[in-house]
Scaffold this motif. Structure first.
Motif: not given
Ligand code: SAH
Length: 245
Positions: A91, A116, A120-121, A139-140, A165-166, A241
Motif C-alpha cells: 500500500q 475515511e 493506511g498509515s 482499514e481492511i 473491516g471492509d 478498493l
C-alpha cells in the motif's frame, strides 16, 4: 564535503526522537517547502479542481501533522517530498498535494463528523482530525489498521476512531457523516457510502478501473432533498478498493 548540515540531515531521523532542536529545524523547513509545493500544485490544477488556493484550516493541518512519523523510518527523510511513498503491505501513503486537495474538497468544518475509508498509515486521518470534531476511519488490512491506530493514539489524536473491516459498507452505527473521504479506488461509488452521507454532505472518492488511465477523483454532493450530484476533478492513481469475501 560532509558538512555539519548534511551530517544532521543524515542522522535526523534518530535525532528527532531525542527532540534535538536543529533536527526539528530541518523537519520544519522541509514541511514548509512541502506546503509551498502544495500551494503551487493547487494553482497549477485550479482549472480542473475549481480551487486555486486551499482553505486555511487545511493548509494549517498540512503544516502541522508530522508526516515523517507516518512513513517507514528509512523513508523519513523523504516524508516531506511531494510524492506518494510505500507504507508496507503493498500500500502507499498518498502524495501530500492529493491529501491536501481531498481534504479541501470536502470543506471540513470544526463541528464535522467525517468517515475515511482506507486508513493506511493514518496520515490522512490525522490531517482530517486537525480540521474536524471526529474522524472514523476503516482499514481492511489488519496490520496497517493496528499500526495506524497505535500511532494516532501516541500522537494524541483522541478524536479518531479506527476499525478493521471492509469500508465499502461504511460505518453505519456512526452515520450520518458530514463528509466522507475514500482513499482506495472502487469501480463505482458504493451505495452504502451515499446512504451514510448527511444531506448537505460531501464525499471525495477516486473512481475507475486500475490500469493505464487511472481513476477520476470525484466530488459527490448530497443536497438537502437527498439527491446527489457529482463532478470530476483530477485524474489520479490509487490502490484498488478491495472487497471482503
Ligand atoms: N489514507 C491512507 C492511504 C491509503 S492507501 C494514508 O493516509 O496513508 C489505501 C488504503 O486503503 C490501503 O491501506 C488499503 O489497504 C485500504 N483499503 C483497500 N480496500 C479497502 C476497503 N474495502 N476497506 C478499507 N480499507 C481498504
Amino acid at each position: 564535503m560532509f558538512t555539519r548540515r548534511r551530517c544532521l540531515e543524515a542522522s535526523c531521523v534518530a535525532l528527532l526522537t531525542s527532540g534535538v532542536a536543529e533536527a526539528q529545524d530541518v523537519i520544519a523547513e522541509r514541511r514548509e517547502r512541502m506546503a509551498r509545493e502544495i500551494e503551487r500544485d493547487a494553482r497549477a490544477t485550479a482549472e480542473y479542481t475549481g480551487r486555486s488556493t486551499l482553505a486555511a484550516n487545511v493548509m494549517a493541518a498540512m503544516r502541522k501533522v508530522p508526516r515523517h512519523q507516518f512513513v517507514p523510518a528509512d523513508l523519513a527523510l523523504m516524508a516531506y517530498d511531494n510524492r506518494p511513498l510505500p507504507i508496507g503491505e503493498g500500500q502507499t501513503i498518498s502524495q501530500p498535494f492529493i491529501v491536501a486537495l481531498m481534504t479541501d474538497l470536502v470543506a471540513p468544518k470544526k463541528s464535522d463528523v467525517v468517515l475515511e475509508v482506507g486508513t493506511g498509515s493514518g496520515y490522512q486521518a490525522a490531517v482530517l482530525a486537525e480540521c474536524v470534531a471526529r474522524v472514523y476511519t476503516i482499514e481492511i488490512v489488519r496490520k496497517l489498521g493496528e499500526r495506524a491506530a497505535a500511532l494516532l493514539k501516541q500522537l494524541g489524536y483522541s478524536n479518531v476512531e479506527t476499525r478493521i473491516g471492509d469500508g465499502y459498507a461504511g460505518w453505519p452505527d456512526a452515520a450520518p457523516f458530514d463528509a466522507i473521504v475514500v482513499t482506495a479506488a472502487p469501480d463505482h461509488v458504493p451505495q452504502p457510502l451515499i446512504d451514510q452521507l448527511r444531506a448537505g454532505g460531501r464525499m471525495v472518492i477516486p473512481v475507475g478501473e486500475q490500469g493505464f488511465s487511472g481513476q477520476d477523483l470525484l466530488v459527490v454532493e448530497k443536497s438537502s432533498d437527498g439527491q446527489t450530484v457529482q463532478r470530476s476533478t483530477l485524474p489520479v492513481r490509487f490502490v484498488p478498493l478491495r472487497r471482503e469475501r
